[in-house]
Each structure stands twice: as C-alpha cells, then as structure tokens.
Scaffold this active site. Structure first.
Site, PDB file in Angstrom:
ATOM      1  N   ASN A   4     -11.283  -0.067  -7.661  1.00  0.00           N
ATOM      2  CA  ASN A   4     -10.635  -1.323  -8.064  1.00  0.00           C
ATOM      3  C   ASN A   4     -11.291  -2.496  -7.331  1.00  0.00           C
ATOM      4  OD1 ASN A   4      -8.953   0.528  -9.191  1.00  0.00           O
ATOM      5  ND2 ASN A   4      -7.270   0.215  -7.749  1.00  0.00           N
ATOM      6  N   ASP A   5     -11.461  -2.325  -6.029  1.00  0.00           N
ATOM      7  CA  ASP A   5     -12.087  -3.405  -5.257  1.00  0.00           C
ATOM      8  C   ASP A   5     -13.596  -3.358  -5.345  1.00  0.00           C
ATOM      9  OD1 ASP A   5     -10.105  -5.095  -4.120  1.00  0.00           O
ATOM     10  OD2 ASP A   5      -9.406  -3.371  -2.969  1.00  0.00           O
TER      11      ASP A   5
ATOM     12  N   HIS B  62       8.780  -5.238  -9.296  1.00  0.00           N
ATOM     13  CA  HIS B  62       9.649  -4.198  -8.793  1.00  0.00           C
ATOM     14  C   HIS B  62      10.197  -3.303  -9.917  1.00  0.00           C
ATOM     15  CE1 HIS B  62      11.360  -3.113  -5.003  1.00  0.00           C
ATOM     16  NE2 HIS B  62      12.426  -2.719  -5.660  1.00  0.00           N
TER      17      HIS B  62
ATOM     18  N   GLU C 278     -15.316   0.208  -0.667  1.00  0.00           N
ATOM     19  CA  GLU C 278     -14.905  -0.753  -1.695  1.00  0.00           C
ATOM     20  C   GLU C 278     -15.577  -2.112  -1.527  1.00  0.00           C
ATOM     21  OE1 GLU C 278     -10.600  -0.736  -1.642  1.00  0.00           O
ATOM     22  OE2 GLU C 278     -10.493  -0.874   0.517  1.00  0.00           O
TER      23      GLU C 278
ATOM     24  N   ARG D 255      -9.946  -9.046  -9.750  1.00  0.00           N
ATOM     25  CA  ARG D 255      -9.294  -7.945 -10.465  1.00  0.00           C
ATOM     26  C   ARG D 255      -7.976  -8.345 -11.122  1.00  0.00           C
ATOM     27  NH1 ARG D 255      -7.818  -3.860  -5.420  1.00  0.00           N
ATOM     28  NH2 ARG D 255      -6.048  -3.149  -6.614  1.00  0.00           N
TER      29      ARG D 255
ATOM     30  N   CYS E 144     -10.345   7.121  -5.363  1.00  0.00           N
ATOM     31  CA  CYS E 144      -8.901   6.907  -5.524  1.00  0.00           C
ATOM     32  C   CYS E 144      -8.590   5.628  -6.270  1.00  0.00           C
ATOM     33  CB  CYS E 144      -8.190   6.942  -4.170  1.00  0.00           C
ATOM     34  SG  CYS E 144      -8.738   5.627  -3.075  1.00  0.00           S
TER      35      CYS E 144
HETATM   36  C1  PEP Z   1      -9.101   0.367  -4.782  1.00  0.00           C
HETATM   37  O1  PEP Z   1      -9.478  -0.742  -4.387  1.00  0.00           O
HETATM   38  O2  PEP Z   1      -9.665   0.998  -5.697  1.00  0.00           O
HETATM   39  C2  PEP Z   1      -7.910   0.998  -4.186  1.00  0.00           C
HETATM   40  C3  PEP Z   1      -7.581   2.228  -4.481  1.00  0.00           C
HETATM   41  O3  PEP Z   1      -7.153   0.236  -3.336  1.00  0.00           O
HETATM   42  P1  PEP Z   1      -6.102  -0.890  -3.807  1.00  0.00           P
HETATM   43  O4  PEP Z   1      -5.973  -0.783  -5.311  1.00  0.00           O
HETATM   44  O5  PEP Z   1      -4.843  -0.588  -3.091  1.00  0.00           O
HETATM   45  O6  PEP Z   1      -6.776  -2.137  -3.363  1.00  0.00           O
HETATM   46 MG    MG Z   2      -8.688  -1.538  -2.561  1.00  0.00          MG
END
Ligand code: PEP
Ligand code: MG
Length: 588
Positions: free
Chosen positions: A463-464, A198, A440, A474, A511
């Site tokens: 990211n995923d 937080h 993803e 991750r 994203c």
């Molecule tokens: C991702 O997986 O790249 C993503 C943007 O979603 P999150 O990081 O919220 O899983």
């Molecule tokens: Mg994701």
C-alpha cells in the site's frame, strides 16, 4: 404503472463491507435537528439561555458516560471514541465559543451552536490529513447530541430495535453502533463515512453487508421501504421491482454458495499443484478480528496493525493495556505465528492527543518508526509489552516505514534496553523473537541487501510502497487510476527485495492489499514472495488461487511478465493465465 413514490431507484456509495441483503429499511435519521430557528434572547433571560446550553451539554455527557459503562466488556474497544466525544463536548472551540456567542449576540443556544459548528467543522473538513478530516464527523455527532437535548427532538431508540432490519442513517456514531443489538441487523446504509469509518470496521468484522458514503440515503429511503444492499459493489436499490428481486435473490444464492464452498475449502492447505506449501495469513486491526482470520482458514496473523489501540483515546495506552491486548490475540492463535507491528501513527492515522507541530506533508513526515524513535518512552512501553506477550506464543516483531540501516540499529538498541529493564524487574519476557521490517519505502528496497543482514524477515507493505514509488497519494481519489500494483517499477522492487532476502537466507512476506488479490498470486509467488497476509475475507480466495498454480511454470510466466512495459499489458496476461489455470483445475 407504479406510482412515483415506489419507483425503483439505485443509490451509489462505497462498498463498506461485502455481502448482499434484502430487507426493510429502518431509518434512524433524527427529525427536527436540521431545522434550527434563530430568536433573540433578552437581557434577563441571557443567563438562563447559557444555562440551558450547559444543561444540554451535561445531559449529553451523562448519556455518553452511561453508554460507556453499560457497554459489554467485549465491545469496550469501540467505546474509546466516546471518550473523545466527551472531551469534544467540553472543547473550548465548541463549548466556550457557543457560550460567548449566546452572550455577545444575544441569540438562542441552538442558533449559537449551529453557527459555531458551521465554522469549526469546515476547518477539520479541509485538513489534508484523513484522520483529522474524519474528526469533522465527530464534531457533528457531538453537536447533534447537544442539539437533541436542546430541541427535545425525538430520538430513535436504536437499542430497542427488535426486528431484522437494514439500518439507514446519516451516520452511525460509535456510541450508536455499540447500542445496537447487532445480531438483529441485516445491513447498514449511511450517508456519510468511508471504508475506514468505525461502522465499516464493525460491519466487516461481523460480516454485515454495508454501503457507506451514499450522500443522500436518508432523503431517498423511507421507513419500511424494501431495499437491497450490495456491499460488494457499493449500491443500494430502493423499492426493487419484482424482476430485480428475482435477480438479486439468484445473486444471493450464488454468492452464498460460492462463499460456502470457499469457506469449506478454506481450511485446506495452500499447496500448489506441484506440492509446494505456502502460508496464507490474516491482517487484523482489532483483537476480535482474530476469529474471522481463523474462520477463513488463516494460518496465523501476518500483520497486527496495533495503532488502533492508540487512536480515539484521550491519552497513550499503558504497557499493561497493550500487553493484555496482545496476549488476547496470541492466546486465540495458540502456536500459530502472530506478527505484531509496532505503532504506525501519523501519516494517515493521527492520534488526537499528540499535539506536535502540524505537518504539511504527513505521509512524508514524523510517521511510524520515525515517531517512535523520537518518543523512546512511548516506543519502549510497546516493545516491553510485545516482549512480555511473546512468552505465550509464536510472536514476530515487525517495524513499519524503515528507510535505512540507522533506524534498524536504533530499534535494536531500544529493544535491548526494553529487555534489560524487564530482566532487572524480573518480569517474564522473551527477547529471542524474529525481528522483521516493513519494506514500504523505496530506499529500503534499494538497500535491501544491507538491511537483510540485520533482520530476520521482510514484509512488503505494498500500500505504501506503491504510494511512495509512484508518488500517488493512496487516499486521493483523483489519482486512484494511477495506483497500479502491476506497474513494472513495483514488480521490479518486489523482485529486488525477494532476491536480496534470499541471498541472505531470510524470507519475504507481503501484507499490503496486493496480497489479497487472487489474480496476483502467481506473480507474487513467481517473484519469490514466501508468504502472503491479507484481510480475512480474501484468505479462501487466495488459497484457492494458489492451489491452481504450478510453480514449475512460474519462471516462464515471469519471463514474459518482466518483458512487458505497461501495467495494462501485465494485467491482461495475468488474467489470461489465471483463467486458464482455474479452468484446468476445474477439469482435473
Ligand atoms: C502497507 O503499507 O501496505 C501496509 C500493510 O501498511 P498500512 O496499510 O497499515 O500502511
Ligand atoms: Mg504501510
């Protein structure tokens, strides 16, 4: 020679929020709580001891309630976790067990509480799920609060800090953070916590440098020590020498200068040398981060992670709360696009009031759209709120973790039902909004051609996608070195997704964190990505990188990149090209 006390030392932690500051340390470590003495309670005093414990809990409850009530409206978002703390105060695992222990072992309340926490906390700490692990910290906050009331330990009144200081704490609970007059705070240093904590979120939002997870900061730093906080690299320098101070001040000047010139240019369009215009958008977790996206030159919200509204609460937010929240964001963004992603819970973000079966492998479990399709009521409340908010602006709807056509079909069905119910109730809504899916999961890449026929855009969540493609957790620091965005498999997947999208006349955005790395901008554009969305601070840097690109030369670069076989080779080539193009830009 300097005495031992004032020797310069460097502490290492996690860069929680970028920026560098120099200032006096202000310790909010609570003395007297760590040392707990055990003593026996005789028969007749036993009920008095239990009452002493109950009174301490009651006082803690009242204190939390007061903080919640006194928190200004604009910070209310951060008090949701306090409601969780109120629940934890009365949780059977802590409350009942402590009372039991006082009675059975005839010990003092402090000792009983300490013993209970020493059993419950490791249970949470050993959980594989990140979110649950972080709840161990909440247990500590709650236990500390009761313990302070029991021991009468001096509490540092952080609400009254009236100097420009750097706060040094074992941890800062949301309750504490919301009491601080944040405009007075130069920086944060905490023993515990990580980027997802937080304190990290608030520090980043307010652009206050922070180093978290230092481990032993409160042991090595004393009140009024001069310290340097470098939130970029995650270091704290205690008692810096004159020489260090000069170097740091120069660094701050350079950093501020760079930041100022970046921010000055951040409102320029992300237009390549050959006049191709790209949109650069911002990712947000909380509505108040919208301002930061605009300040950094973001042209819209490319990812609104809505799950934060569901975390740290005692029950699901209702449709009205969700609607208000989305409308706040849309109203600030005006006619710029706002991409609202539906609930992505479980996996690494667990909602504590969902007590379904414990999953051994949450990342591969009932996460995101899988959860929503199992809980149509929860999902429909969110879809209705989004459709209602869409009346006020340019809303895009984004669905996370899609792994096949079925899930898209079911989502569309529920979306239609949500729209129909709004129609019947004569509540204003807009059904005709772009529907996109997160790419993803590898199966989504492999069927991107089929999915592209069903939706209006793709947004790649790298990211995923990296986690699931390379089989690299991750959040696991032991395999962090294998988490490689430039792995040929990832680049091929991005290309395959973009190609499938373009064949069907739809666009592909990114994203994931990869979008916020300026070095990767040429590759991503070269692979065919149409729009990038990232954390607000990266927007000016990525826009600047795009302005140095000549898209005519990208095909040639990509031919070389796609021939290379390792992430290291690709990175070396990309770095070389990036430096060349930035140098050319400065000369021209
Ligand atoms: C991702 O997986 O790249 C993503 C943007 O979603 P999150 O990081 O919220 O899983
Ligand atoms: Mg994701």
């Amino acid at each position: 020679m300097k005495n031992q006390e004032h020797r310069e030392i460097i502490l290492k932690g996690i860069g929680g929020s970028p920026g560098i500051c120099i200032g006096k340390a202000y310790l909010v470590e609570k003395e007297g709580v760590d040392v707990v003495k055990q003593y026996w309670v005789t028969g007749e005093s036993l009920s008095a001891e239990v009452n002493r414990f109950k009174t301490a809990v009651k006082k803690a409850m009242e204190a939390l309630r007061r903080i919640i009530e006194e928190t200004p409206e604009e910070l209310r978002q951060h008090t949701q976790i306090l409601e969780t703390h109120m629940l934890l105060l009365k949780d059977k695992m802590i409350y009942d067990k402590t009372v039991d222990l006082i009675e059975k072992e005839r010990v003092n309340a402090e000792w009983a509480l300490k013993k209970v926490v020493s059993v419950v906390k490791p249970m949470f700490e050993s959980m594989s799920d990140d979110y649950l692990r972080q709840r161990a910290d909440d247990i500590t906050h709650v236990a500390d609060r009761i313990m302070e009331n029991l021991t009468g330990a001096d509490q540092v009144d952080i609400a009254r800090i009236d100097k420009r200081v750097i706060i040094v704490a074992r941890d800062l609970s949301p309750a504490e953070t919301s009491q601080i007059q944040l405009e007075r705070i130069k920086g944060f240093v905490t023993n515990r916590g990580g980027r997802a904590s937080h304190t990290g979120i608030i520090a980043r939002t307010l652009e206050i440098p922070a180093v978290l997870g230092v481990g032993n900061a409160t042991l090595n730093i004393k009140n009024d020590d001069i310290i340097v906080v470098d939130g970029e690299v995650g270091t704290v320098i205690v008692n810096p020498t004159e020489q260090t101070l000069v170097a740091v001040e120069e660094h701050i000047l350079r950093y501020e200068h760079q930041k100022a010139s970046m921010v000055r240019k951040s409102h320029l369009p992300a237009q390549t040398k050959d006049a191709v215009l790209f949109s650069v958008m911002g990712n947000i977790e909380l509505p108040e981060e919208v301002v930061s996206v605009l300040d950094h030159g973001g042209e819209g919200i490319g990812l609104y992670r809505t799950e934060f509204q569901y975390l740290s609460r005692s029950n699901f937010p209702n449709e009205e709360m969700l609607f208000e929240n989305y409308k706040d964001v849309i109203d600030v963004m005006g006619d710029r696009p706002v991409t609202i992603r539906t609930l992505d819970i479980n996996g690494d973000k667990v909602v504590n009031y969902i007590r379904d079966d414990h999953e051994l492998n949450p990342a591969l479990g009932l996460r995101a759209i899988r959860y929503c399709l199992k809980k149509p009521d929860v999902f429909k409340a969110q879809l209705r709120a989004i459709l209602r908010s869409a009346v006020s602006g340019d809303v895009r709807l984004l669905i996370p973790m899609i792994s096949g056509i079925d899930e898209v079909d079911q989502t569309i069905q529920l979306l239609n039902e949500a729209a129909q119910s709004l129609k019947e109730q004569k509540i204003p809504y807009k059904r005709d909004i772009p529907l996109g899916i997160m790419i993803e999961v590898p199966s989504a890449v492999m069927t991107a051609d089929l999915l592209a026929e069903k939706v209006d855009f793709f947004s790649i969540g790298t990211n995923d996608l990296i986690q699931y493609t390379l089989a690299i957790d991750r959040g696991n620091r032991h395999v962090a070195h294998l988490y490689q965005p430039l792995h040929p498999a990832i680049l091929r997947m991005i290309k395959q997704t973009c190609d499938a999208a373009h064949k069907n006349g739809i666009k592909t955005y990114i994203c994931g964190e990869m979008a916020g790395e300026p070095l990767y901008a040429p590759i991503l554009l070269g692979l065919g990505v149409d729009e990038l969305s990232m954390n607000p601070q990266s927007i000016p840097l990525v826009k600047e990188a795009i302005r140095s690109i000549d898209t005519v030369k990208l095909a040639e670069l990509m031919e070389s990149v796609m021939r290379l076989t390792t992430p290291q080779e690709i990175e070396a080539l990309v770095k070389k090209k990036f430096e060349e193009s930035m140098n050319n830009k400065q000369e021209s």
